[in-house]
Write a protein that holds these residues in place. Structure first.
Motif, PDB file in Angstrom:
ATOM      1  N   ALA A 195      -6.656 -11.880   2.176  1.00  0.00           N
ATOM      2  CA  ALA A 195      -7.534 -10.770   2.528  1.00  0.00           C
ATOM      3  C   ALA A 195      -6.885  -9.864   3.575  1.00  0.00           C
ATOM      4  O   ALA A 195      -6.905  -8.624   3.462  1.00  0.00           O
ATOM      5  CB  ALA A 195      -8.869 -11.301   3.053  1.00  0.00           C
ATOM      6  N   ASN A 196      -6.303 -10.460   4.600  1.00  0.00           N
ATOM      7  CA  ASN A 196      -5.647  -9.645   5.629  1.00  0.00           C
ATOM      8  C   ASN A 196      -4.429  -8.915   5.075  1.00  0.00           C
ATOM      9  O   ASN A 196      -4.187  -7.743   5.406  1.00  0.00           O
ATOM     10  CB  ASN A 196      -5.227 -10.536   6.804  1.00  0.00           C
ATOM     11  N   PHE A 197      -3.665  -9.589   4.219  1.00  0.00           N
ATOM     12  CA  PHE A 197      -2.487  -8.943   3.645  1.00  0.00           C
ATOM     13  C   PHE A 197      -2.873  -7.788   2.732  1.00  0.00           C
ATOM     14  O   PHE A 197      -2.216  -6.733   2.718  1.00  0.00           O
ATOM     15  CB  PHE A 197      -1.653  -9.972   2.883  1.00  0.00           C
ATOM     16  N   VAL A 198      -3.920  -7.972   1.928  1.00  0.00           N
ATOM     17  CA  VAL A 198      -4.377  -6.878   1.058  1.00  0.00           C
ATOM     18  C   VAL A 198      -4.796  -5.672   1.888  1.00  0.00           C
ATOM     19  O   VAL A 198      -4.433  -4.520   1.576  1.00  0.00           O
ATOM     20  CB  VAL A 198      -5.536  -7.361   0.161  1.00  0.00           C
ATOM     21  N   ALA A 199      -5.567  -5.922   2.951  1.00  0.00           N
ATOM     22  CA  ALA A 199      -6.003  -4.813   3.802  1.00  0.00           C
ATOM     23  C   ALA A 199      -4.818  -4.131   4.479  1.00  0.00           C
ATOM     24  O   ALA A 199      -4.733  -2.891   4.521  1.00  0.00           O
ATOM     25  CB  ALA A 199      -6.995  -5.322   4.848  1.00  0.00           C
ATOM     26  N   ASP A 200      -3.888  -4.925   5.014  1.00  0.00           N
ATOM     27  CA  ASP A 200      -2.726  -4.327   5.693  1.00  0.00           C
ATOM     28  C   ASP A 200      -1.874  -3.528   4.731  1.00  0.00           C
ATOM     29  O   ASP A 200      -1.417  -2.411   5.053  1.00  0.00           O
ATOM     30  CB  ASP A 200      -1.890  -5.440   6.340  1.00  0.00           C
ATOM     31  N   GLU A 201      -1.638  -4.082   3.547  1.00  0.00           N
ATOM     32  CA  GLU A 201      -0.803  -3.377   2.576  1.00  0.00           C
ATOM     33  C   GLU A 201      -1.468  -2.083   2.110  1.00  0.00           C
ATOM     34  O   GLU A 201      -0.786  -1.061   1.926  1.00  0.00           O
ATOM     35  CB  GLU A 201      -0.512  -4.282   1.381  1.00  0.00           C
ATOM     36  N   TYR A 202      -2.783  -2.125   1.925  1.00  0.00           N
ATOM     37  CA  TYR A 202      -3.432  -0.894   1.490  1.00  0.00           C
ATOM     38  C   TYR A 202      -3.441   0.154   2.595  1.00  0.00           C
ATOM     39  O   TYR A 202      -3.208   1.345   2.330  1.00  0.00           O
ATOM     40  CB  TYR A 202      -4.861  -1.155   1.036  1.00  0.00           C
ATOM     41  N   VAL A 203      -3.704  -0.261   3.829  1.00  0.00           N
ATOM     42  CA  VAL A 203      -3.683   0.695   4.937  1.00  0.00           C
ATOM     43  C   VAL A 203      -2.294   1.315   5.070  1.00  0.00           C
ATOM     44  O   VAL A 203      -2.150   2.541   5.242  1.00  0.00           O
ATOM     45  CB  VAL A 203      -4.118   0.007   6.240  1.00  0.00           C
ATOM     46  N   ALA A 204      -1.268   0.483   4.993  1.00  0.00           N
ATOM     47  CA  ALA A 204       0.095   1.010   5.086  1.00  0.00           C
ATOM     48  C   ALA A 204       0.402   1.930   3.911  1.00  0.00           C
ATOM     49  O   ALA A 204       1.033   2.996   4.084  1.00  0.00           O
ATOM     50  CB  ALA A 204       1.086  -0.155   5.125  1.00  0.00           C
ATOM     51  N   TYR A 205      -0.064   1.546   2.703  1.00  0.00           N
ATOM     52  CA  TYR A 205       0.169   2.379   1.523  1.00  0.00           C
ATOM     53  C   TYR A 205      -0.551   3.717   1.647  1.00  0.00           C
ATOM     54  O   TYR A 205       0.045   4.784   1.375  1.00  0.00           O
ATOM     55  CB  TYR A 205      -0.305   1.634   0.284  1.00  0.00           C
ATOM     56  N   ALA A 206      -1.808   3.701   2.066  1.00  0.00           N
ATOM     57  CA  ALA A 206      -2.566   4.950   2.188  1.00  0.00           C
ATOM     58  C   ALA A 206      -1.978   5.849   3.281  1.00  0.00           C
ATOM     59  O   ALA A 206      -1.891   7.078   3.110  1.00  0.00           O
ATOM     60  CB  ALA A 206      -4.024   4.630   2.491  1.00  0.00           C
ATOM     61  N   ARG A 207      -1.574   5.237   4.391  1.00  0.00           N
ATOM     62  CA  ARG A 207      -0.958   6.035   5.456  1.00  0.00           C
ATOM     63  C   ARG A 207       0.354   6.644   4.985  1.00  0.00           C
ATOM     64  O   ARG A 207       0.639   7.822   5.260  1.00  0.00           O
ATOM     65  CB  ARG A 207      -0.710   5.159   6.685  1.00  0.00           C
ATOM     66  N   ALA A 208       1.135   5.870   4.253  1.00  0.00           N
ATOM     67  CA  ALA A 208       2.414   6.393   3.759  1.00  0.00           C
ATOM     68  C   ALA A 208       2.195   7.530   2.775  1.00  0.00           C
ATOM     69  O   ALA A 208       2.920   8.546   2.807  1.00  0.00           O
ATOM     70  CB  ALA A 208       3.213   5.267   3.104  1.00  0.00           C
ATOM     71  N   GLN A 209       1.205   7.387   1.894  1.00  0.00           N
ATOM     72  CA  GLN A 209       0.927   8.459   0.942  1.00  0.00           C
ATOM     73  C   GLN A 209       0.472   9.730   1.654  1.00  0.00           C
ATOM     74  O   GLN A 209       0.920  10.843   1.327  1.00  0.00           O
ATOM     75  CB  GLN A 209      -0.162   7.990  -0.041  1.00  0.00           C
TER      76      GLN A 209
END
Length: 486
Positions: A195-209
């Motif tokens: 759960a934490n990894f999914v949230a971190d990866e999505y936040v990083a992905y959205a910020r990068a986009q």
């Protein structure tokens, strides 16, 4: 009506018990099995998605002519990105890199270690879990072959990505720009980490986009300024707005409540599942009992007996050791309906000669006792009035011819536990037989009454109506019906 369905439940108690074992027992057993072999833990993490002014303006313009909530539009867009294969693949890569193959179990504070027993139990649980996993894979393979004609074996990495995608569930907190990400896993540590990894990866992905799009727009505006095209101050203001939005993006999109290791599994819930199974058992039993009663067409309850015989329904009588009060009630009701004692009658038990003989003896004893009580009352009144002496009273008793003493003596022993015979009172009851080959309809000709004994649920209403019509054709005016037990 309540008594009718209560008797139906008693009659179909075997069916009700079978449904209970299948539904309630099966649900409890399966829930306990899954709790032991393959429990599902859920870990949740919350992510804030504060929109920028540009995103908010675009959403409001997009849904202006509809009833869609702009917040729902934004969050649903983020949810679709979050559930994408790319986010799941990045999460699997991070889990493979950061989590050991067999993480140590988390022990609660009040748990007491047990030497020797825990390793054996863990090995047994692991073996059962592997067998169950192999069974599920075989079932999936067979299903794919039967459904699609073939089964495609996936590589471990693809299977892990697809499994993680199926394990993610995202909900929107109503009225907010907050997403609640839940991950289901068979181990609590892996559930929290995923759960934490999914949230971190999505936040990083959205910020990068967002950062990439902002920098591209800034490059385009910078080239326009270098060319000298357009309003210089307006282009500079747009570049400053892009840089400000890029800086605020880290605060607008972030994890606000990380996941923790769950202590208890979310599935299965044995007590909850069992309670729902009990509710389903009650509903299914009621449905089956009502359907069976509707389509069976047999006589099973007192209401069915009254529908066939009206006021001449005698209820239920025990063939072995009937109670005195029940015998008195039965004889009194027969005597009130047709003045049965002075007249000859007959008895039949549908389908059984043995039960017919037994019921004949029971009816005879009941009527003899009623007649004996009536004679005792008459003698008592005569003695009080001084109309007759002791010798005359005895002669009156002896003047009445007796019935078959042998049958009465045997029944008296069974009913009362004593060997004495019931006094002879002149009551005569004929046994018509019960089996098809021994039943004699001609013996009922000219009798005043006939008692038909049946076992609940063994005789159809049409057959009982036919038997009643045949007895009436023999001149029998009063036909009684009684249920047999014992």
């Amino acid at each position: 009506m309540i008594a009718h369905y209560r008797q139906l439940l008693h009659y179909y108690r075997g069916l009700v018990a079978l449904v209970f074992v299948i539904l309630v027992g099966g649900t409890a057993a399966i829930s306990t099995f899954f709790l032991y072999v393959s429990p599902a833990y859920v870990a949740s993490v919350k992510v804030s998605l504060l929109p920028t002014q540009t995103e908010l303006a675009f959403s409001q313009n997009f849904v202006r002519s509809t009833t869609i909530n702009p917040a729902n539009l934004l969050t649903q867009t983020h949810i679709e990105y979050l559930l994408s294969r790319e986010i799941a693949a990045k999460t699997v890569d991070r889990m493979a890199a950061e989590i050991p193959a067999d993480p140590p179990p988390v022990r609660s504070a009040d748990a007491e270690p047990r030497a020797g027993a825990e390793p054996q139990l863990a090995r047994l649980k692991h073996q059962i879990g592997e067998r169950f996993t192999d069974f599920r894979r075989s079932a999936r393979r067979i299903y794919n072959i039967l459904n699609s004609g073939r089964h495609v074996q996936l590589d471990p990495y693809t299977d892990a990505v697809l499994t993680l995608q199926d394990s993610i569930d995202v909900d929107m907190v109503e009225g907010t720009y907050i997403l609640k990400i839940k991950v289901y896993w068979n181990k609590p540590e892996l559930a929290a980490a995923a759960a934490n990894f999914v949230a971190d990866e999505y936040v990083a992905y959205a910020r990068a986009q967002a950062d990439t799009a902002s920098r591209r727009m800034e490059e385009v505006l910078s080239r326009e300024i270098a060319k000298g095209n357009g309003n210089f101050s307006e282009l500079e203001n747009q570049i400053k707005a892009l840089r400000l939005a890029r800086a605020n993006n880290f605060a607008a999109l972030r994890v606000i409540d990380p996941a923790i290791v769950p202590l208890y599994p979310a599935f299965p819930r044995v007590i909850v599942n069992t309670i729902f199974a009990i509710i389903g058992w009650v509903m299914a039993s009621a449905f089956l009992v009502i359907c069976a009663d509707t389509f069976s067409g047999t006589v099973k309850t007192d209401a069915d007996l009254r529908r066939q015989f009206g006021p001449r329904a005698l209820g239920t009588i025990a063939l072995h050791r009937p109670k005195r009060a029940k015998l008195a009630e039965l004889a009194k009701k027969m005597n009130m309906q047709c003045n049965a004692i002075p007249w000859q009658g007959a008895v039949t038990a549908v389908g059984s000669d043995k039960e017919s003989r037994r019921l004949t003896a029971v009816i005879e004893v009941a009527l003899r006792r009623l007649k004996g009580r009536q004679m005792q009352k008459e003698q008592h009144l005569e003695r009080v009035a001084g109309l007759v002496g002791d010798q005359g009273g005895t002669a009156a008793v002896r003047a009445v011819p007796g019935g078959p003493r042998e049958t009465v003596v045997q029944l008296g022993r069974l009913l009362d536990g004593r060997a004495e015979a019931v006094p002879a009172t002149g009551v005569k009851v004929t046994d018509l037989g019960g089996a098809n080959d021994s039943f004699c309809m001609g013996n009922a000709r000219g009798l005043n009454w006939v008692v038909i004994g049946i076992r609940p649920g063994t005789v159809a209403e049409e057959a009982l109506q036919g038997l009643t019509a045949r007895l009436q054709g023999q001149g029998v005016e009063n036909i009684f019906g009684v249920f047999l037990k014992g």
